[in-house]
Every structure is written in structure tokens, then in C-alpha cells.
Design a protein around this motif. Structure first.
Motif, short mmCIF file in Angstrom:
data_model
loop_
_atom_site.label_atom_id
_atom_site.label_comp_id
_atom_site.label_asym_id
_atom_site.label_seq_id
_atom_site.Cartn_x
_atom_site.Cartn_y
_atom_site.Cartn_z
N PRO A 1 0.94 -13.25 25.06
CA PRO A 1 1.15 -14.62 24.87
C PRO A 1 0.95 -15.05 23.53
CG PRO A 1 -0.92 -14.54 25.53
CD PRO A 1 -0.23 -13.00 25.68
N GLY A 2 0.96 -14.16 22.42
CA GLY A 2 0.40 -14.32 21.03
C GLY A 2 1.71 -14.59 20.18
N TYR A 3 2.50 -15.79 20.45
CA TYR A 3 3.75 -16.09 19.66
C TYR A 3 3.31 -16.26 18.24
CZ TYR A 3 8.32 -17.92 18.98
OH TYR A 3 9.52 -18.54 18.35
N VAL A 4 4.30 -15.58 17.28
CA VAL A 4 4.00 -15.64 15.85
C VAL A 4 4.83 -16.72 15.38
CG1 VAL A 4 3.98 -14.08 13.73
CG2 VAL A 4 3.36 -13.11 16.02
N LYS A 5 3.94 -17.78 14.44
CA LYS A 5 4.82 -18.67 13.53
C LYS A 5 5.90 -17.90 12.59
CE LYS A 5 2.09 -22.87 13.25
NZ LYS A 5 1.38 -23.61 12.46
N SER A 6 7.07 -18.60 12.37
CA SER A 6 7.87 -18.10 11.38
C SER A 6 7.11 -18.38 9.92
CB SER A 6 9.15 -19.34 11.32
OG SER A 6 9.97 -18.65 10.34
N GLY A 7 7.40 -17.18 9.41
CA GLY A 7 6.49 -17.15 8.04
C GLY A 7 5.36 -16.42 8.03
N ASP B 1 11.73 -3.98 14.44
CA ASP B 1 11.39 -3.87 15.81
C ASP B 1 10.39 -4.67 16.46
OD1 ASP B 1 10.08 -2.18 14.41
OD2 ASP B 1 9.83 -0.49 15.87
N PHE B 2 9.46 -4.78 15.63
CA PHE B 2 8.19 -5.55 16.11
C PHE B 2 8.45 -6.95 16.10
CE2 PHE B 2 6.00 -1.35 15.36
CZ PHE B 2 5.30 -1.50 16.59
N ARG B 3 9.13 -7.21 14.64
CA ARG B 3 9.35 -8.64 14.39
C ARG B 3 10.17 -9.32 15.55
NH1 ARG B 3 9.64 -11.92 9.95
NH2 ARG B 3 8.59 -10.50 8.57
N LYS B 4 11.32 -8.69 16.13
CA LYS B 4 11.90 -9.36 17.14
C LYS B 4 11.10 -9.63 18.33
CE LYS B 4 15.93 -8.12 20.05
NZ LYS B 4 16.89 -7.23 20.37
N PHE B 5 10.22 -8.60 18.72
CA PHE B 5 9.33 -8.83 19.77
C PHE B 5 8.37 -10.09 19.57
CE2 PHE B 5 5.46 -7.05 22.41
CZ PHE B 5 6.30 -7.29 23.57
N TYR B 6 7.63 -10.11 18.34
CA TYR B 6 6.64 -11.03 18.13
C TYR B 6 7.27 -12.57 17.99
CZ TYR B 6 3.56 -7.37 16.91
OH TYR B 6 2.82 -6.03 17.03
N PHE B 7 8.49 -12.69 17.75
CA PHE B 7 9.24 -14.06 17.97
C PHE B 7 9.81 -14.26 19.10
CE2 PHE B 7 8.43 -13.03 13.30
CZ PHE B 7 7.91 -14.41 13.01
N SER B 8 9.78 -13.54 20.03
CA SER B 8 10.67 -13.61 21.30
C SER B 8 10.00 -14.79 21.91
CB SER B 8 10.30 -12.34 22.19
OG SER B 8 10.71 -12.50 23.51
N PRO B 9 11.14 -15.70 22.60
CA PRO B 9 10.82 -16.88 23.35
C PRO B 9 9.99 -16.78 24.60
CG PRO B 9 13.33 -16.49 23.37
CD PRO B 9 12.85 -15.43 22.26
#
Length: 286
Positions: free
Chosen positions: A247-253, A263-271
Motif C-alpha cells: 500500500p505504500g504508494y510513492v509520490k511523483s518526484g 523496474d522498481f519505479r513502475k511498481f512503486y507508482f502502480s495505481p
């Protein structure tokens, strides 16, 4: 006992706050902490939340806790972990196997020592890992050796090999399964079989796990359909259940542990991280 577990605590400030929100307002009762994450005072921050904390062994993202020169096989020239699960697996069966085992021991020991310093020498611990890399047989064997050498009191270890029957007996979900999830599920089941002797020898407990076939994509409807089957199995075999969330969604920036890893970036910003967050807030379990 059913554990609703949030992985990746320590990934970012905003991601951490989202997990804390699930603890305060939702059903979340277990948090898996990255030892090399963006937070070191996790014990103080989570005090009073009545949650179980788990050590999220990390060999795939961010910087090691060991001296990079001592684990140069695992890190890039810039000092970041450079391999994914697949890369670590092939390295573990390569002609560099012995050196790989030595360096994995060094890094896991550093992460366990960090945990003991943060949590206390004699406290019991649950263990899992980022991308389930502890399931790679050589890493699993090495982890068991570090646990013994460090005299660590391990309460449980995650064995992410989902039981098959809940999925077979839920035909309404058949068209929601995807090929990647099925491959992950069967790969981890094979690795669990390969590690069964080491696990039995350690006498460490494990729970029935949910969160591979629908990895990162758990919603309330899916859990509602699967959980009754899990509960029957758990009661029959006197085991706990663990459901893994992100559930730990990451903020843009926001700064990531390693911003160069797309590969990690895509996962962390997944809706889907938002969906899992809302699931943990709204899910009612008695």
C-alpha cells in the motif's frame, strides 16, 4: 491468526505515511521493514500500533548495509544492488557460487545486526524478503546459517508458496489470473519444495501465504472469495495466514532507494498500490 502485512516500509516518506494510515485506520496488523530503507526510527514511529514487525531482507534495491567492497559481486560500481531475483538465482548456480554465498552471508548478517540493534538483542523476529529472494536455495541456506550464528530468535519466516486448492475452488477468479502470476506461483512452490529440508531442520514456523498470483493486485473482492478456503486449511493444519500487500504508494518526484531502476519505479507508482491501500482501510475482518 490472519496477518494483513504491508511490505516495503522504509521505501519513501509518503509511502511510509500511507502504511501508517493503514495501521491507524484499517485492518493492517503486520509491517515488513526494509533494513536499508529511508527510515531508521521505525520502532519508535510504529510504537503503540500493536503491529508485528518483520525484517524485509533486501538484496536487490538500494545500497547494502555492508561495506560495498565486501559485497562487490552484488553491487554496481556506484554501490547499489544490481541484480533482480532472476539475476541472483543464476549467480547462485554459476561458477561464482562460493564467493556469492560468502557475500550474501556478509550482507544478510549486516541486515540482521542492524535489526538487532534497532529492536533489541533478544526480541523475536519475523523474516521475509524483497522480491522473495530468500527463497533462492543458496540464499535460503545462507540465511538459515546466519540466523543460527547470530542466535536470532525467529518467530516465523515467509514461505510464499500459495496453497493451490483455494484458487482451484474459486472458478469465478479463473479469468482474472495472468501468466506472469501463474509462473511466479509455480516457481516459488518449486523453490519451497527445494528448501523444505532446511526449513524443517530450522523448526521455524511459516504461515499460509496469499499474494503471489495476485501480486500487488489484491482487492477486497478477491480476498473475500479466497479467504474462506484459506481459513479452512489453516484450521485443519493449525497454521496462521499471511496476506501480503503493497500500500505504500510513492509520490511523483520522491527519491527512491535507487532511482535508476525503472523496474522498481513502475511498481512503486502502480495505481494498484492505491487500491491495496483502500482495501486495507475498508476491509472488515472478524
Amino acid at each position: 491468526m490472519v496477518y494483513f502485512c504491508a511490505d516495503d516500509y522504509g521505501i519513501s516518506t509518503y509511502g511510509n505515511s500511507r502504511i501508517e494510515n493503514c495501521l491507524e485506520n484499517g485492518v493492517l496488523n503486520k509491517v515488513s521493514v526494509l533494513p536499508n530503507g529511508e527510515i531508521s526510527d521505525f520502532k519508535q514511529r510504529l510504537a503503540g500500533t500493536n503491529t508485528t514487525l518483520s525484517l524485509h531482507i533486501n538484496l536487490v534495491e538500494g545500497r547494502p548495509l555492508s561495506n560495498p567492497d565486501d559485497v562487490d559481486l552484488l553491487v554496481s560500481e556506484s554501490g547499489y544492488f544490481k541484480y533482480s531475483f532472476i539475476g541472483l538465482f543464476f549467480l547462485s548456480i554459476s561458477n561464482k557460487r562460493k564467493e556469492f554465498e560468502k557475500q550474501v552471508y556478509t550482507e544478510i548478517q549486516s541486515q540482521i545486526k542492524f535489526w538487532k540493534k534497532a529492536m533489541g538483542e533478544n526480541i523475536s523476529v519475523s523474516i521475509d524478503s524483497h522480491q522473495h529472494t530468500h527463497m533462492i536455495p543458496l540464499i535460503f541456506k545462507t540465511l538459515m546459517r546466519v540466523i543460527e550464528d547470530e542466535g536470532l530468535n525467529v518467530q516465523s519466516i515467509r514461505i510464499p508458496a500459495e496453497p493451490i486448492s483455494p484458487y482451484v475452488f474459486t472458478p469465478s477468479l479463473y479469468f482474472e489470473y495472468n501468466l506472469i502470476g501463474l509462473i511466479k506461483q509455480w516457481l516459488l512452490k518449486m523453490l519451497a519444495f527445494a528448501n523444505r529440508r532446511e526449513l524443517k531442520k530450522s523448526k521455524i514456523q511459516s504461515a499460509y501465504f496469499m499474494g503471489i498470483l495476485f501480486s500487488g493486485k489484491l482487492n477486497e473482492a478477491r480476498i473475500r472469495k479466497l479467504l474462506p478456503h484459506y481459513l479452512k486449511l489453516a484450521k485443519k493444519h493449525n497454521k496462521n495466514i499471511e496476506i501480503g500487500f503493497h500500500p505504500g504508494y510513492v509520490k511523483s518526484g520522491e527519491k527512491l532507494l535507487d532511482g535508476s531502476r525503472q523496474d522498481f519505479r513502475k511498481f512503486y507508482f502502480s495505481p494498484w498500490r492505491n487500491i491495496e491501500h483502500e482495501t486495507l482501510i475498508n476491509f472488515k475482518f472478524e
